[in-house]
Scaffold this motif. Sequence first.
Motif, PDB file in Angstrom:
ATOM      1  N   PHE A 281       0.916  -1.139   0.078  1.00  0.00           N
ATOM      2  CA  PHE A 281       0.032   0.036  -0.097  1.00  0.00           C
ATOM      3  C   PHE A 281       0.823   1.274   0.002  1.00  0.00           C
ATOM      4  O   PHE A 281       0.457   2.317  -0.687  1.00  0.00           O
ATOM      5  CB  PHE A 281      -0.706   0.025   1.193  1.00  0.00           C
ATOM      6  N   VAL A 282       2.014   1.337   0.834  1.00  0.00           N
ATOM      7  CA  VAL A 282       2.700   2.255   0.682  1.00  0.00           C
ATOM      8  C   VAL A 282       3.520   2.552  -0.532  1.00  0.00           C
ATOM      9  O   VAL A 282       3.427   3.775  -1.168  1.00  0.00           O
ATOM     10  CB  VAL A 282       3.890   2.490   1.936  1.00  0.00           C
ATOM     11  N   ARG A 283       4.246   1.524  -1.156  1.00  0.00           N
ATOM     12  CA  ARG A 283       4.667   1.604  -2.623  1.00  0.00           C
ATOM     13  C   ARG A 283       3.907   2.035  -3.484  1.00  0.00           C
ATOM     14  O   ARG A 283       4.416   2.580  -4.708  1.00  0.00           O
ATOM     15  CB  ARG A 283       5.320   0.607  -2.722  1.00  0.00           C
ATOM     16  N   HIS A 284       2.329   1.626  -3.508  1.00  0.00           N
ATOM     17  CA  HIS A 284       1.607   1.921  -4.462  1.00  0.00           C
ATOM     18  C   HIS A 284       0.647   3.142  -4.116  1.00  0.00           C
ATOM     19  O   HIS A 284      -0.613   3.466  -4.942  1.00  0.00           O
ATOM     20  CB  HIS A 284       0.745   0.846  -4.981  1.00  0.00           C
ATOM     21  N   GLY A 285       1.101   3.974  -3.229  1.00  0.00           N
ATOM     22  CA  GLY A 285       0.316   5.233  -3.037  1.00  0.00           C
ATOM     23  C   GLY A 285      -0.934   4.996  -2.443  1.00  0.00           C
ATOM     24  O   GLY A 285      -1.838   6.011  -2.433  1.00  0.00           O
ATOM     25  N   ILE A 286      -1.155   3.825  -1.750  1.00  0.00           N
ATOM     26  CA  ILE A 286      -2.426   3.954  -0.866  1.00  0.00           C
ATOM     27  C   ILE A 286      -2.398   4.254   0.260  1.00  0.00           C
ATOM     28  O   ILE A 286      -3.534   5.149   0.915  1.00  0.00           O
ATOM     29  CB  ILE A 286      -2.820   2.334  -1.325  1.00  0.00           C
ATOM     30  N   ILE A 287      -1.515   3.931   1.030  1.00  0.00           N
ATOM     31  CA  ILE A 287      -1.305   4.441   2.335  1.00  0.00           C
ATOM     32  C   ILE A 287      -0.331   5.647   2.121  1.00  0.00           C
ATOM     33  O   ILE A 287       0.767   5.683   1.416  1.00  0.00           O
ATOM     34  CB  ILE A 287      -0.467   3.593   3.436  1.00  0.00           C
ATOM     35  N   THR A 288      -0.570   6.801   2.364  1.00  0.00           N
ATOM     36  CA  THR A 288       0.213   8.059   2.087  1.00  0.00           C
ATOM     37  C   THR A 288       0.346   8.960   3.429  1.00  0.00           C
ATOM     38  O   THR A 288      -0.248   8.751   4.487  1.00  0.00           O
ATOM     39  CB  THR A 288      -0.212   9.020   1.046  1.00  0.00           C
ATOM     40  N   GLU A 289       1.447   9.892   3.435  1.00  0.00           N
ATOM     41  CA  GLU A 289       1.592  10.953   4.425  1.00  0.00           C
ATOM     42  C   GLU A 289       0.170  11.558   4.926  1.00  0.00           C
ATOM     43  O   GLU A 289       0.027  12.193   6.121  1.00  0.00           O
ATOM     44  CB  GLU A 289       2.730  11.902   3.978  1.00  0.00           C
ATOM     45  N   GLU A 290      -0.522  11.853   3.788  1.00  0.00           N
ATOM     46  CA  GLU A 290      -1.721  12.690   3.851  1.00  0.00           C
ATOM     47  C   GLU A 290      -3.107  11.896   4.501  1.00  0.00           C
ATOM     48  O   GLU A 290      -3.801  12.619   5.202  1.00  0.00           O
ATOM     49  CB  GLU A 290      -2.088  13.161   2.631  1.00  0.00           C
ATOM     50  N   ASN A 291      -3.036  10.647   4.550  1.00  0.00           N
ATOM     51  CA  ASN A 291      -4.117   9.778   5.278  1.00  0.00           C
ATOM     52  C   ASN A 291      -3.657   8.888   6.334  1.00  0.00           C
ATOM     53  O   ASN A 291      -4.449   8.205   6.900  1.00  0.00           O
ATOM     54  CB  ASN A 291      -4.875   9.068   3.937  1.00  0.00           C
ATOM     55  N   GLU A 292      -2.330   8.996   6.771  1.00  0.00           N
ATOM     56  CA  GLU A 292      -1.855   8.004   7.792  1.00  0.00           C
ATOM     57  C   GLU A 292      -0.912   8.874   8.619  1.00  0.00           C
ATOM     58  O   GLU A 292       0.064   9.076   8.430  1.00  0.00           O
ATOM     59  CB  GLU A 292      -1.256   6.624   7.252  1.00  0.00           C
ATOM     60  N   VAL A 293      -1.411   9.112   9.882  1.00  0.00           N
ATOM     61  CA  VAL A 293      -0.748   9.812  10.727  1.00  0.00           C
ATOM     62  C   VAL A 293       0.738   9.185  11.359  1.00  0.00           C
ATOM     63  O   VAL A 293       1.645   9.832  11.398  1.00  0.00           O
ATOM     64  CB  VAL A 293      -1.593  10.303  11.973  1.00  0.00           C
ATOM     65  N   ASN A 294       0.594   7.921  11.093  1.00  0.00           N
ATOM     66  CA  ASN A 294       1.731   7.231  11.743  1.00  0.00           C
ATOM     67  C   ASN A 294       2.719   6.836  10.696  1.00  0.00           C
ATOM     68  O   ASN A 294       3.593   5.746  10.515  1.00  0.00           O
ATOM     69  CB  ASN A 294       1.551   6.052  12.624  1.00  0.00           C
ATOM     70  N   TYR A 295       2.604   7.502   9.492  1.00  0.00           N
ATOM     71  CA  TYR A 295       3.329   7.193   8.071  1.00  0.00           C
ATOM     72  C   TYR A 295       4.751   6.696   8.429  1.00  0.00           C
ATOM     73  O   TYR A 295       5.121   5.663   8.016  1.00  0.00           O
ATOM     74  CB  TYR A 295       3.155   8.150   7.355  1.00  0.00           C
ATOM     75  N   VAL A 296       5.459   7.823   8.836  1.00  0.00           N
ATOM     76  CA  VAL A 296       7.084   7.613   9.145  1.00  0.00           C
ATOM     77  C   VAL A 296       7.390   6.373   9.956  1.00  0.00           C
ATOM     78  O   VAL A 296       8.215   5.670   9.528  1.00  0.00           O
ATOM     79  CB  VAL A 296       7.628   8.760   9.695  1.00  0.00           C
ATOM     80  N   GLU A 297       6.544   6.310  11.140  1.00  0.00           N
ATOM     81  CA  GLU A 297       6.796   5.154  12.118  1.00  0.00           C
ATOM     82  C   GLU A 297       6.509   3.982  11.459  1.00  0.00           C
ATOM     83  O   GLU A 297       7.456   2.971  11.564  1.00  0.00           O
ATOM     84  CB  GLU A 297       6.211   5.493  13.515  1.00  0.00           C
ATOM     85  N   ILE A 298       5.412   3.899  10.732  1.00  0.00           N
ATOM     86  CA  ILE A 298       5.151   2.324  10.237  1.00  0.00           C
ATOM     87  C   ILE A 298       6.294   1.796   9.303  1.00  0.00           C
ATOM     88  O   ILE A 298       6.656   0.878   9.294  1.00  0.00           O
ATOM     89  CB  ILE A 298       3.923   2.564   9.455  1.00  0.00           C
ATOM     90  N   ILE A 299       6.543   2.907   8.261  1.00  0.00           N
ATOM     91  CA  ILE A 299       7.804   2.527   7.492  1.00  0.00           C
ATOM     92  C   ILE A 299       8.967   2.212   8.142  1.00  0.00           C
ATOM     93  O   ILE A 299       9.789   1.219   7.786  1.00  0.00           O
ATOM     94  CB  ILE A 299       7.818   3.609   6.259  1.00  0.00           C
ATOM     95  N   SER A 300       9.425   3.056   9.132  1.00  0.00           N
ATOM     96  CA  SER A 300      10.785   2.570   9.861  1.00  0.00           C
ATOM     97  C   SER A 300      10.726   1.313  10.483  1.00  0.00           C
ATOM     98  O   SER A 300      11.726   0.570  10.346  1.00  0.00           O
ATOM     99  CB  SER A 300      10.711   3.919  10.845  1.00  0.00           C
ATOM    100  N   ARG A 301       9.418   1.100  11.095  1.00  0.00           N
ATOM    101  CA  ARG A 301       9.393  -0.198  11.935  1.00  0.00           C
ATOM    102  C   ARG A 301       9.351  -1.357  11.097  1.00  0.00           C
ATOM    103  O   ARG A 301       9.732  -2.465  11.523  1.00  0.00           O
ATOM    104  CB  ARG A 301       8.062  -0.034  12.566  1.00  0.00           C
TER     105      ARG A 301
END
Lengths: 314, 314
Positions: A281-301
């Motif tokens: 979902f991240v790589r295909h632009g479904i989960i984005t910084e604009e719709n997911e408040v924990n975007y950075v944390e999710i990707i790092s984890r």
Amino acid sequence: MLATKVDYLKLVDEVDNVPYNPDFFNDLYKFFLPGDKRPHGFMLPETVGKMPWSSGFKVDHRLKFVQFVDPLDGNSVEDTAQLFAGALQKTIDTAVDQDLFPNLHGMHSEPYKIIGAKQTIHIERFTASLFGIATRGAHMTAYTRAANGELKFWIPRRAPHLFTYPDMLDSTVAGGVKATHSPFQCIVEEADEEASLPADLVREKAKPVGVLTYMTRNRKSGLVRPDMLYVFDLELPEDVVPKPNDEEVANFTLMSLEETVQAMSRGEFKPNCNLVMIDFFVRHGIITEENEVNYVEIISRMHRRIPVPTSPGM
Amino acid sequence: MLATKVDYLKLVDEVDNVPYNPDFFNDLYKFFLPGDKRPHGFMLPETVGKMPWSSGFKVDHRLKFVQFVDPLDGNSVEDTAQLFAGALQKTIDTAVDQDLFPNLHGMHSEPYKIIGAKQTIHIERFTASLFGIATRGAHMTAYTRAANGELKFWIPRRAPHLFTYPDMLDSTVAGGVKATHSPFQCIVEEADEEASLPADLVREKAKPVGVLTYMTRNRKSGLVRPDMLYVFDLELPEDVVPKPNDEEVANFTLMSLEETVQAMSRGEFKPNCNLVMIDFFVRHGIITEENEVNYVEIISRMHRRIPVPTSPGM
């Protein structure tokens, strides 16, 4: 916009559940390979105490580590690695024969590579977690893209008789990476075995898109294990339909994005497959910084730097 | 197969160059926002000593931290945040007026958001690194795909008069994320300003594909700063040609994969743009586990879990 709201970070928390505070590791014993100063595993004290170490293994309870010491001075590095491999296997054979660890169920399992070792050394798949040694999986997401851009996902349900995660949803194709295989070879083979997808099609169309890394502490046993999932995308024409070809998969369903996300929110997926979907979902632009408040944390984890070597020279 | 061999891990090392050993942070002062127990920055002792703290800031040299203490008891959280923002700006104004820090060149800069703060608080872009506060950039890779699948990249050369990294190669479109903008809005605006790409085209075709996180210690100043780069892919039809539209870009070249990788190996790219290209190569199956021994390490390092909050509730 999706109607279903999912706490993606919670799904990550379930899988990457070892604290980031380095003090956590102070209670564990480091497991070293011969001639290598980098720990390749982290063991629970009770596992160290119960393990039927064969001769050559030295346990240091003060500094909390286990290391194999070659009894023969002046052996070549390769010969020492051979001796170590033999001693490790003998230890495991005893543990299995005496049924010492509940997670082994008194059974042997396939050889896996110890990743990042300077020599080729194998360890039985299901014993790796006793030593806290990392294992590798390969997961592929097969999807279709309609003319209007809509994505659908081929989601299998695991067979009811499976020992682990029966009846749960899974990645389209997934498997552990055996010692003889690369992650890509694993996917090609499993795609045939689990989904009847022709090897030629998979070799041509499956795209390696990254690796997910995390650390899991088993809720029952307390065992701590770094894990690596090599991820692949496979866009399928709408007329190619995956079909079960072994007894591990009950069926495949072509699910819409909304249905997939709903199933994730209901806890229907095998936990680490949630990470594979989230990464997609991240790589295909479904989960984005604009719709997911924990975007950075999710990707790092999902790309945790694991505390064991992942390449020989590191 | 590429003819050029690149040490991608070395390119990552140049940018993510703060040690992972947590002891490294023991020498730094934590910078706290009012009412928030999570450090939002890490400061050098000499910066703490030199900073013209305005009233309200409390420096604890024993426990090594700086925190703003609201002089008015019983203020609302929002009022305290306002007071803090004012005190921070006053401190920065003095620092700029007195030209105390060489990296500021006695100049003010655009307001950026302090990411992960519970209230909206701004900080001038180029002062953030003094406090070790994370800033955000947005980078987009525009590429073409020929009928045979061959990828080419639109690579700009930075103008020779630029203050930072003159004449070096850059991401197709890149910029810092101002307080008023989301990363996507930043890309839409910069795509017009830097590359003459129409906003409608970018809004429709630019795809958010993740975020890169790392920590940089400036080799000259020693300042330590967490960084976040939001990454976007833009596949362009072959007849859309980016053209410079401001004075920051000298020219654009459509480079083959081999040419791009050669330029990376020669150190021609602005260092953090190498990460954007490496991430593109990973997501598009160009760098794989089979051709890159440091695959896992490279991917983890570009998604470092930074030691400051990245969402208000974290």
